[in-house]
Scaffold this active site. Sequence first.
Site, mmCIF file in Angstrom:
data_model
loop_
_atom_site.group_PDB
_atom_site.id
_atom_site.type_symbol
_atom_site.label_atom_id
_atom_site.label_comp_id
_atom_site.label_asym_id
_atom_site.label_seq_id
_atom_site.Cartn_x
_atom_site.Cartn_y
_atom_site.Cartn_z
ATOM 1 N N LYS A 43 0.815 -1.215 0.000
ATOM 2 C CA LYS A 43 0.000 0.000 0.000
ATOM 3 C C LYS A 43 0.849 1.266 0.000
ATOM 4 O O LYS A 43 2.058 1.244 0.213
ATOM 5 C CB LYS A 43 -0.959 -0.009 1.197
ATOM 6 C CG LYS A 43 -2.113 -0.985 1.005
ATOM 7 C CD LYS A 43 -3.153 -0.870 2.099
ATOM 8 C CE LYS A 43 -4.371 -1.738 1.786
ATOM 9 N NZ LYS A 43 -5.388 -1.685 2.858
ATOM 10 N N ARG A 95 -3.394 -10.107 5.175
ATOM 11 C CA ARG A 95 -3.997 -10.151 3.832
ATOM 12 C C ARG A 95 -2.958 -9.614 2.850
ATOM 13 O O ARG A 95 -2.564 -8.448 2.926
ATOM 14 C CB ARG A 95 -5.273 -9.309 3.793
ATOM 15 C CG ARG A 95 -5.987 -9.310 2.446
ATOM 16 C CD ARG A 95 -7.246 -8.456 2.506
ATOM 17 N NE ARG A 95 -7.964 -8.459 1.228
ATOM 18 C CZ ARG A 95 -7.725 -7.620 0.226
ATOM 19 N NH1 ARG A 95 -6.773 -6.686 0.352
ATOM 20 N NH2 ARG A 95 -8.422 -7.682 -0.889
#
Length: 272
Positions: free
Chosen positions: A219, A253
């Site tokens: 991210k 995740r």
Amino acid sequence: MKIGNLDFTAGPKVMAIVNVTPDSFFAGSRTPDAAAVEERVREVVAAGCDMIDVGGYSSRPGAAEVSPDEEWERVAAGLAAVRRLAPGMPVSVDTFRAEVARRALESFGEVIINDISAGTLDPQMIDVVAGHDAPYVAMHMRGTPADMQRFTQYDDVVEEVVRYFRERIELFRRRGVRRLVLDPGFGFAKTLDQNYELLRGLHRLCALGCPVLAGVSRKSMIYKVLDTTPDRALAGTVALGWECLRQGAAVLRVHDVREAVDTVRIFNRFNA
């Protein structure tokens, strides 16, 4: 808590991302056709994932709008591939739409519903989850994926996310949701600095009594610090994954399953 044959008290788990989309933020995770979906499922199973998360709607800012029917077609293709190639693998559906969740549960049996809005974008979602006694991942977000970065005003981001989940947990329990996982929503309606504040306070969320899922993989909170791009953010993902585990996260995740599985194995050995 158990989901299928997964026991969350037996150590951290790795959730593999399978994006049946043409426009997810990390190009390496996109599986826009049936052959690519099957190849991705085989890859993550071979790498040792504990569960697979199938998404048919990219939640990155600026992503194209997808109709519920198109999202369902993508999700169904991903779920069918998982059921065919790894029939015993727990699988989740990354959707905020109650209709997509309902169709997944009715067509494929028990699946985990992974909702970026924690039931706020579709008021029917909680009833669908409770009615099917489905495991539910509830994520913190403000607004929608399209406008969420306009809603980053917090006095104390950790305190406000913890308070939000205390209220949502009470609501979910009252409405009949039994198996609940919390996701702090790194990158969703948070600035770069707020993401790191939230990471430093992740243990407070883990103390609420539900398993916590951490989604930091590749991210912007990683690649912006490194002044690079998502495709060069693997080392940072591993580093933050370890910190999430250290503070008590139950699920990572990730896009990169092998590296996450290795991280969990070393973390478990370190704490043995």
